[in-house]
Design a protein around this motif. Structure first.
Motif, mmCIF file in Angstrom:
data_model
loop_
_atom_site.group_PDB
_atom_site.id
_atom_site.type_symbol
_atom_site.label_atom_id
_atom_site.label_comp_id
_atom_site.label_asym_id
_atom_site.label_seq_id
_atom_site.Cartn_x
_atom_site.Cartn_y
_atom_site.Cartn_z
ATOM 1 N N ARG A 22 -5.405 -44.500 -26.163
ATOM 2 C CA ARG A 22 -5.619 -45.893 -25.772
ATOM 3 C C ARG A 22 -5.885 -45.855 -24.277
ATOM 4 O O ARG A 22 -5.072 -45.324 -23.520
ATOM 5 C CB ARG A 22 -4.391 -46.742 -26.086
ATOM 6 C CG ARG A 22 -4.209 -46.965 -27.558
ATOM 7 C CD ARG A 22 -3.044 -47.900 -27.851
ATOM 8 N NE ARG A 22 -2.746 -47.856 -29.265
ATOM 9 C CZ ARG A 22 -1.902 -46.991 -29.833
ATOM 10 N NH1 ARG A 22 -1.254 -46.123 -29.101
ATOM 11 N NH2 ARG A 22 -1.705 -47.021 -31.127
ATOM 12 N N ALA A 23 -7.020 -46.375 -23.892
ATOM 13 C CA ALA A 23 -7.405 -46.305 -22.483
ATOM 14 C C ALA A 23 -7.763 -47.696 -21.986
ATOM 15 O O ALA A 23 -8.360 -48.499 -22.694
ATOM 16 C CB ALA A 23 -8.599 -45.371 -22.303
ATOM 17 N N GLY A 24 -7.394 -47.955 -20.748
ATOM 18 C CA GLY A 24 -7.719 -49.234 -20.130
ATOM 19 C C GLY A 24 -7.794 -49.069 -18.628
ATOM 20 O O GLY A 24 -7.182 -48.167 -18.051
ATOM 21 N N LEU A 25 -8.552 -49.947 -18.002
ATOM 22 C CA LEU A 25 -8.711 -49.870 -16.554
ATOM 23 C C LEU A 25 -7.456 -50.335 -15.834
ATOM 24 O O LEU A 25 -6.975 -49.699 -14.923
ATOM 25 C CB LEU A 25 -9.928 -50.697 -16.115
ATOM 26 C CG LEU A 25 -10.310 -50.586 -14.659
ATOM 27 C CD1 LEU A 25 -10.570 -49.133 -14.282
ATOM 28 C CD2 LEU A 25 -11.537 -51.420 -14.371
ATOM 29 N N LEU A 26 -6.917 -51.452 -16.265
ATOM 30 C CA LEU A 26 -5.696 -51.981 -15.660
ATOM 31 C C LEU A 26 -4.732 -52.375 -16.775
ATOM 32 O O LEU A 26 -5.164 -52.747 -17.859
ATOM 33 C CB LEU A 26 -6.008 -53.212 -14.799
ATOM 34 C CG LEU A 26 -6.890 -52.981 -13.586
ATOM 35 C CD1 LEU A 26 -7.283 -54.315 -12.973
ATOM 36 C CD2 LEU A 26 -6.179 -52.124 -12.553
ATOM 37 N N PRO A 27 -3.446 -52.318 -16.512
ATOM 38 C CA PRO A 27 -2.490 -52.686 -17.554
ATOM 39 C C PRO A 27 -2.619 -54.138 -18.021
ATOM 40 O O PRO A 27 -2.208 -54.475 -19.114
ATOM 41 C CB PRO A 27 -1.127 -52.469 -16.893
ATOM 42 C CG PRO A 27 -1.371 -51.607 -15.710
ATOM 43 C CD PRO A 27 -2.804 -51.812 -15.309
ATOM 44 N N LEU A 28 -3.216 -55.003 -17.204
ATOM 45 C CA LEU A 28 -3.345 -56.410 -17.573
ATOM 46 C C LEU A 28 -4.368 -56.632 -18.679
ATOM 47 O O LEU A 28 -4.287 -57.595 -19.419
ATOM 48 C CB LEU A 28 -3.745 -57.240 -16.343
ATOM 49 C CG LEU A 28 -2.790 -57.188 -15.160
ATOM 50 C CD1 LEU A 28 -3.394 -57.936 -13.971
ATOM 51 C CD2 LEU A 28 -1.446 -57.775 -15.535
ATOM 52 N N PHE A 29 -5.362 -55.761 -18.761
ATOM 53 C CA PHE A 29 -6.409 -55.911 -19.756
ATOM 54 C C PHE A 29 -6.041 -55.108 -20.999
ATOM 55 O O PHE A 29 -5.235 -54.195 -20.952
ATOM 56 C CB PHE A 29 -7.754 -55.447 -19.189
ATOM 57 C CG PHE A 29 -8.177 -56.237 -17.988
ATOM 58 C CD1 PHE A 29 -8.602 -57.546 -18.126
ATOM 59 C CD2 PHE A 29 -8.124 -55.682 -16.723
ATOM 60 C CE1 PHE A 29 -8.987 -58.281 -17.023
ATOM 61 C CE2 PHE A 29 -8.506 -56.408 -15.617
ATOM 62 C CZ PHE A 29 -8.934 -57.715 -15.758
ATOM 63 N N GLY A 30 -6.671 -55.454 -22.108
ATOM 64 C CA GLY A 30 -6.402 -54.752 -23.353
ATOM 65 C C GLY A 30 -6.784 -53.283 -23.282
ATOM 66 O O GLY A 30 -7.692 -52.897 -22.557
ATOM 67 N N MET A 31 -6.054 -52.501 -24.038
ATOM 68 C CA MET A 31 -6.330 -51.072 -24.107
ATOM 69 C C MET A 31 -7.333 -50.820 -25.235
ATOM 70 O O MET A 31 -7.180 -51.343 -26.335
ATOM 71 C CB MET A 31 -5.034 -50.304 -24.384
ATOM 72 C CG MET A 31 -3.943 -50.523 -23.350
ATOM 73 S SD MET A 31 -4.229 -49.608 -21.858
ATOM 74 C CE MET A 31 -3.622 -48.023 -22.352
ATOM 75 N N LYS A 32 -8.348 -50.030 -24.951
ATOM 76 C CA LYS A 32 -9.359 -49.689 -25.944
ATOM 77 C C LYS A 32 -8.921 -48.416 -26.658
ATOM 78 O O LYS A 32 -8.561 -47.430 -26.027
ATOM 79 C CB LYS A 32 -10.706 -49.463 -25.261
ATOM 80 C CG LYS A 32 -11.804 -49.115 -26.217
ATOM 81 C CD LYS A 32 -13.108 -48.910 -25.507
ATOM 82 C CE LYS A 32 -14.176 -48.512 -26.508
ATOM 83 N NZ LYS A 32 -15.430 -48.188 -25.866
ATOM 84 N N GLU A 33 -8.949 -48.447 -27.992
ATOM 85 C CA GLU A 33 -8.581 -47.268 -28.775
ATOM 86 C C GLU A 33 -9.795 -46.363 -28.925
ATOM 87 O O GLU A 33 -10.888 -46.828 -29.233
ATOM 88 C CB GLU A 33 -8.035 -47.668 -30.139
ATOM 89 C CG GLU A 33 -6.682 -48.322 -30.052
ATOM 90 C CD GLU A 33 -6.062 -48.583 -31.406
ATOM 91 O OE1 GLU A 33 -6.790 -48.611 -32.413
ATOM 92 O OE2 GLU A 33 -4.835 -48.768 -31.443
ATOM 93 N N ILE A 34 -9.566 -45.078 -28.723
ATOM 94 C CA ILE A 34 -10.630 -44.088 -28.808
ATOM 95 C C ILE A 34 -10.264 -43.098 -29.906
ATOM 96 O O ILE A 34 -9.166 -42.543 -29.908
ATOM 97 C CB ILE A 34 -10.807 -43.351 -27.466
ATOM 98 C CG1 ILE A 34 -11.150 -44.352 -26.370
ATOM 99 C CG2 ILE A 34 -11.859 -42.257 -27.573
ATOM 100 C CD1 ILE A 34 -11.049 -43.788 -24.968
ATOM 101 N N SER A 35 -11.186 -42.889 -30.828
ATOM 102 C CA SER A 35 -10.993 -41.910 -31.895
ATOM 103 C C SER A 35 -11.988 -40.764 -31.678
ATOM 104 O O SER A 35 -12.837 -40.824 -30.785
ATOM 105 C CB SER A 35 -11.234 -42.561 -33.261
ATOM 106 O OG SER A 35 -12.598 -42.918 -33.394
ATOM 107 N N VAL A 36 -11.889 -39.746 -32.497
ATOM 108 C CA VAL A 36 -12.854 -38.643 -32.418
ATOM 109 C C VAL A 36 -14.254 -39.194 -32.647
ATOM 110 O O VAL A 36 -15.188 -38.891 -31.893
ATOM 111 C CB VAL A 36 -12.521 -37.542 -33.448
ATOM 112 C CG1 VAL A 36 -13.644 -36.516 -33.530
ATOM 113 C CG2 VAL A 36 -11.206 -36.853 -33.111
ATOM 114 N N ILE A 37 -14.401 -40.047 -33.653
ATOM 115 C CA ILE A 37 -15.723 -40.577 -33.995
ATOM 116 C C ILE A 37 -16.251 -41.500 -32.905
ATOM 117 O O ILE A 37 -17.418 -41.388 -32.501
ATOM 118 C CB ILE A 37 -15.676 -41.301 -35.360
ATOM 119 C CG1 ILE A 37 -15.272 -40.323 -36.479
ATOM 120 C CG2 ILE A 37 -17.002 -41.966 -35.674
ATOM 121 C CD1 ILE A 37 -16.204 -39.135 -36.662
#
Length: 141
Positions: A22-37
């Motif tokens: 789960r990656a995000g620029l700042l903790p205030l914004f939602g975290m984007k989930e990243i999978s292998v695909i």
């Protein structure tokens, strides 16, 4: 052991679509989930050579190893293929190390936030299980 190996045919695709990070620029914004695909889809847009390498390591190597091991276990492939199959399992592990380096670098930079997700553990478990199953099969006579 045969059935454990065959379960990897189901678990690998689950791990490919499961969230690795789960990656995000700042903790205030939602975290984007990243999978292998999803990671591969992004790579194909930006770096085709790296996308080919990751596709080979993350998708083809583990499935070819699992298929080859199943063929050996069901006596459809000669046991002399085991060293090559075990090498494929080690190549698949390289993808896990690549992800770990990415997480470490991202956390060290302090620009955003990266958290590991359950898919990374499932993917790692699948690869380690495949390596162990290959080693056990190699010890049989």
């Amino acid at each position: 052991m045969r059935w454990l190996n065959l379960t990897l045919f189901v678990l690998y695709p689950v791990a490919w679509f499961a969230p690795l990070l789960r990656a995000g620029l700042l903790p205030l914004f939602g975290m984007k989930e990243i999978s292998v695909i999803s990671g591969l889809q992004s790579l194909w847009d930006t770096d085709i050579f790296l996308a080919l390498i990751v596709t080979a390591f993350a998708l083809f190597a583990p499935m070819l190893k699992t298929l080859g091991l199943a063929l050996v276990q069901f006596h459809l492939l000669d046991r002399r293929a085991l060293p090559a199959l075990n090498l494929l399992g080690k190549f698949a592990m390289a993808d896990v190390f690549l992800i770990a380096v990415y997480v470490t670098l991202s956390k060290g930079m302090g620009v955003g936030r990266v958290d590991t997700a359950w898919g990374l553990y499932l993917f790692t478990l699948c690869i380690l299980a495949s390596i162990v199953l290959g080693a056990v099969e190699a010890r049989k006579r």
